[in-house]
Design an enzyme around this catalytic site. Structure first.
Site, PDB file in Angstrom:
ATOM      1  N   GLU A  81       0.746  -1.287   0.113  1.00 42.53           N
ATOM      2  CA  GLU A  81       0.038   0.005  -0.115  1.00 42.53           C
ATOM      3  C   GLU A  81       0.658   1.270   0.034  1.00 42.53           C
ATOM      4  O   GLU A  81       1.607   1.503   0.987  1.00 42.53           O
ATOM      5  CB  GLU A  81      -1.105  -0.130   1.107  1.00 42.53           C
ATOM      6  N   ASP A 130      -8.551   1.479  -6.517  1.00 44.52           N
ATOM      7  CA  ASP A 130      -9.098   2.715  -6.870  1.00 44.52           C
ATOM      8  C   ASP A 130      -9.645   2.550  -8.384  1.00 44.52           C
ATOM      9  O   ASP A 130      -9.332   1.742  -9.470  1.00 44.52           O
ATOM     10  CB  ASP A 130      -7.602   3.725  -7.647  1.00 44.52           C
TER      11      ASP A 130
END
Ligand code: SAM
Length: 224
Positions: A81, A130
């Site tokens: 991440e 996303d």
């Protein structure tokens, strides 16, 4: 030699709010001790006695990763991440739950995947990535033919991939690319299989926000 065509950036902001002092301290102390190697490595060797290695791409605040790690202390779970506030939050979960089976890269999962050998993972999670909904941005989506090929390379036969999204167009996009790769078999038999969260799913923070344009969809695939 550096890659002349690095992949497009698939993530948004790297940092939003100021990181709380306790979490900032964990970035300094805990994170360096649980970062995976930066040269080629086999994830199964990162923890003595690991029965399997799993990867979560874009773990956000880390709630799902930590809960899975809690349930399966025999599994080494790798998470990647680049969003710093997310990494800081994940470190808090790892610290509070004293999880010894999580390794965290504060960076791009594609760089991590490139370092691991074929058939070294048994599960990969791509949960609510996303969405990049504008068509001119679709090329930034993490699910591309190239990443699907990388998932196929890394998963053992019988290994599993889970993709979830609440953006209808991204679900269609991913289904197209995953079913186009002969290494993957979609496990769904009826609509309830993709509309109902799988029994082992843990609701994520992004999922709870319901920011997409459809109800969450879960696509589970098996590596042939
Ligand atoms: C919409 S958020 C969802 C986070 C989490 N999975 C959840 O459901 O709450 C998508 C996350 O993927 C991360 N991300 C995007 N591209 C990535 C990449 N190449 N490697 C790792 N993480 C990535 C972003 O930084 C972002 O935090």
């Amino acid at each position: 030699m550096s890659d002349p065509h690095p992949p497009l950036r698939s993530y948004g902001r790297l940092k939003t709010r100021t990181i709380k002092p306790r979490q900032a301290a964990l970035m300094e102390t805990l994170l360096p001790t649980i970062r995976p190697p930066t040269t080629a490595f086999d994830p199964r060797t990162l923890m003595a006695g690991a029965s399997e290695a799993w990867l979560e791409i874009g773990f956000g605040g880390g709630e799902h990763m930590a809960a899975q790690a809690q349930r399966r202390p025999d599994v080494l779970i790798l998470g990647a991440e680049p969003f710093q506030n997310g990494v800081a939050s994940a470190l808090r979960h790892i610290d509070e739950q004293a999880l010894g089976n999580v390794r965290v890269l504060d960076g791009d999962a594609r760089e991590l995947m490139a370092l691991m050998p074929a058939a070294s993972l048994t599960r990969i999670f791509v949960l609510f990535p996303d969405p990049w909904p504008k068509s001119r941005h679709n090329k930034r989506r993490i699910v591309q033919a190239e990443t699907v090929a990388e998932f196929a390379r890394l998963l053992q036969p019988g290994g599993r991939l889970r993709f979830a999204s609440d953006w209808g167009d991204y679900v269609d996009w991913s289904l197209l690319r995953l079913t186009a790769n002969p290494a993957f078999r979609w496990t769904a038999e009826a609509a309830c299989d993709w509309r109902t969260p799988p029994a082992d799913h843990i609701t994520t923070r992004y999922e709870e926000k319901r920011l997409g344009d459809c109800a969450p969809v879960f696509l589970d695939f098996v590596r042939a």
